[in-house]
Design an enzyme around this catalytic site. Sequence first.
Site, PDB file in Angstrom:
ATOM      1  N   HIS A 109       0.916  -1.240  -0.034  1.00 54.94           N
ATOM      2  CA  HIS A 109      -0.032  -0.002   0.118  1.00 54.94           C
ATOM      3  C   HIS A 109       0.804   1.157   0.045  1.00 54.94           C
ATOM      4  O   HIS A 109       0.717   1.975  -0.906  1.00 54.94           O
ATOM      5  CB  HIS A 109      -0.873  -0.132   1.205  1.00 54.94           C
ATOM      6  CG  HIS A 109      -1.853   1.210   1.267  1.00 54.94           C
ATOM      7  ND1 HIS A 109      -3.271   1.320   0.719  1.00 54.94           N
ATOM      8  CD2 HIS A 109      -1.622   2.377   1.880  1.00 54.94           C
ATOM      9  CE1 HIS A 109      -3.608   2.188   0.919  1.00 54.94           C
ATOM     10  NE2 HIS A 109      -2.641   3.127   1.501  1.00 54.94           N
ATOM     11  N   GLU A 110       1.650   1.267   0.866  1.00 49.65           N
ATOM     12  CA  GLU A 110       2.681   2.560   0.929  1.00 49.65           C
ATOM     13  C   GLU A 110       3.716   2.726  -0.210  1.00 49.65           C
ATOM     14  O   GLU A 110       3.765   3.537  -0.631  1.00 49.65           O
ATOM     15  CB  GLU A 110       3.487   2.480   2.306  1.00 49.65           C
ATOM     16  CG  GLU A 110       2.692   2.514   3.488  1.00 49.65           C
ATOM     17  CD  GLU A 110       1.576   3.474   3.614  1.00 49.65           C
ATOM     18  OE1 GLU A 110       1.924   4.555   3.092  1.00 49.65           O
ATOM     19  OE2 GLU A 110       0.619   3.470   4.453  1.00 49.65           O
ATOM     20  N   HIS A 160       2.124   4.612  -2.953  1.00 51.28           N
ATOM     21  CA  HIS A 160       2.157   6.093  -2.644  1.00 51.28           C
ATOM     22  C   HIS A 160       3.378   6.545  -3.324  1.00 51.28           C
ATOM     23  O   HIS A 160       3.606   7.400  -3.775  1.00 51.28           O
ATOM     24  CB  HIS A 160       1.806   6.565  -1.220  1.00 51.28           C
ATOM     25  CG  HIS A 160       0.360   6.366  -0.645  1.00 51.28           C
ATOM     26  ND1 HIS A 160      -0.906   6.734  -1.494  1.00 51.28           N
ATOM     27  CD2 HIS A 160      -0.116   5.737   0.487  1.00 51.28           C
ATOM     28  CE1 HIS A 160      -1.894   6.381  -0.775  1.00 51.28           C
ATOM     29  NE2 HIS A 160      -1.533   5.645   0.176  1.00 51.28           N
TER      30      HIS A 160
END
Length: 449
Positions: A19-20, A23
């Site tokens: 997920h990170e 980004h």
Amino acid sequence: MLATVLYFLLTLAILIAVHEFGHFWVARKLGVKVLTFSIGFGRALWQRVDASGTRYVLAAIPLGGYVRMLDEREDKVPPDVAHQAFNRQPIWSRALIILAGPMANFLLAVLVYWIVFVAGVPGLKPAIGDTLVNSPAQRAGLFAGQEIVAVDGRVVRSRSEVNMALLRRVGDSGEIVIDARFNSSDVADQYRIPVQRWLAGEELQPPQRALGIVYWEPDWPAVVDQVQPGEPAAMAGLQSGDLILAIDGETISNWQDAVDAISARPGATIMLALRRAAGTLEKPVTLASHEREDGKRIGRIGISVQVPEMPAHMQVTLRYGWLNALARAVSETVEMVAFTLESIKKMLVGLVSTDNLSGPVTIAKIAGASASSGLVSYLQFLALISISLGVINLLPIPVLDGGQLALLGVEAVSGRPLPERVLLWFQQTGMLVIIGIMVLALYNDFSRL
């Protein structure tokens, strides 16, 4: 217990990192300076800084992560790097960076499902062993010996596919249409089961069982698998591998006989006749009394059954070629995203009980159980949780990615960012919502223990 915790932490680490990284990767591609990439919160257990000045951190509390970008709203930014600040980027650029986290979770699910469908998904044929007396399935005309081949027009080949198709109908009114055939026939008959707000507001049970369908199972010998610590069986000295021969003099032919006899004696002291190794012995056991949700009390002894392997003719493996597996993986991910959104909607309007909301304790238990069932089961669980994480992060709740996207939408319409005090209020409100959801999930977790 240790294995359960380790698999839970592994699952969290994978999901958070992916997920990170979404980004992080998009931010860098769009020219935004990333200051910190952290897996976990709190004190850094490990860290390093790369040539661009990004600090990579593995922190002590593995319950989340974050990507910290250069931002004039948080720190004073030198003029020569101000163009790399997140807040200086156009709205579309900031939206892509925010959206990249959930999209990375969806892409992970596609990749994992692709691997699973190529490797093959083991399952069991949805053969009906019995229908409960006066149940919706029996009233509709379904028979023991039939095999379910479609639900609501969707072809199903395993029990898990039947259950998934039925779960989509929770809270619905109308008809559930089941196609079933006998093994000796190539022609399926269609059965229509009327439902009205089906299972609305109830804690979910196996959905086929709620219709009165009992899957076919071979007779399981009453062989003890696990003995739960602190339960009556453990205190009486039962061991894994014990075969229950009789209860209070009544012959026990299979596991169901044992379940029925124990359930009918809450709080009673019973005499078990056991076969252990080459000999036989008797053990007195004082049963616990357990109250079910319907208020009825049943006996509990604290053992699980040693499950025999299913006959080969009942096993099925769903396997695809590389290209078909990829198409199936994309389709499965899209369907699960839609199912998750629909489930959240039904929960908000009361068609699905909030008792079904699960927190880290339940997730940890499922992670451990799926891992012990094999790599394919664990990968399926990982894909499902990754999809759930992606969907939840897209909800328009401040502090989540979806809340940040909503604020960007307001900025796009109004032509300017919201005032700092309004942003702070939104963040505080969002944090209270998240804390409330977590408290409810934890309450549900501990009530299931």
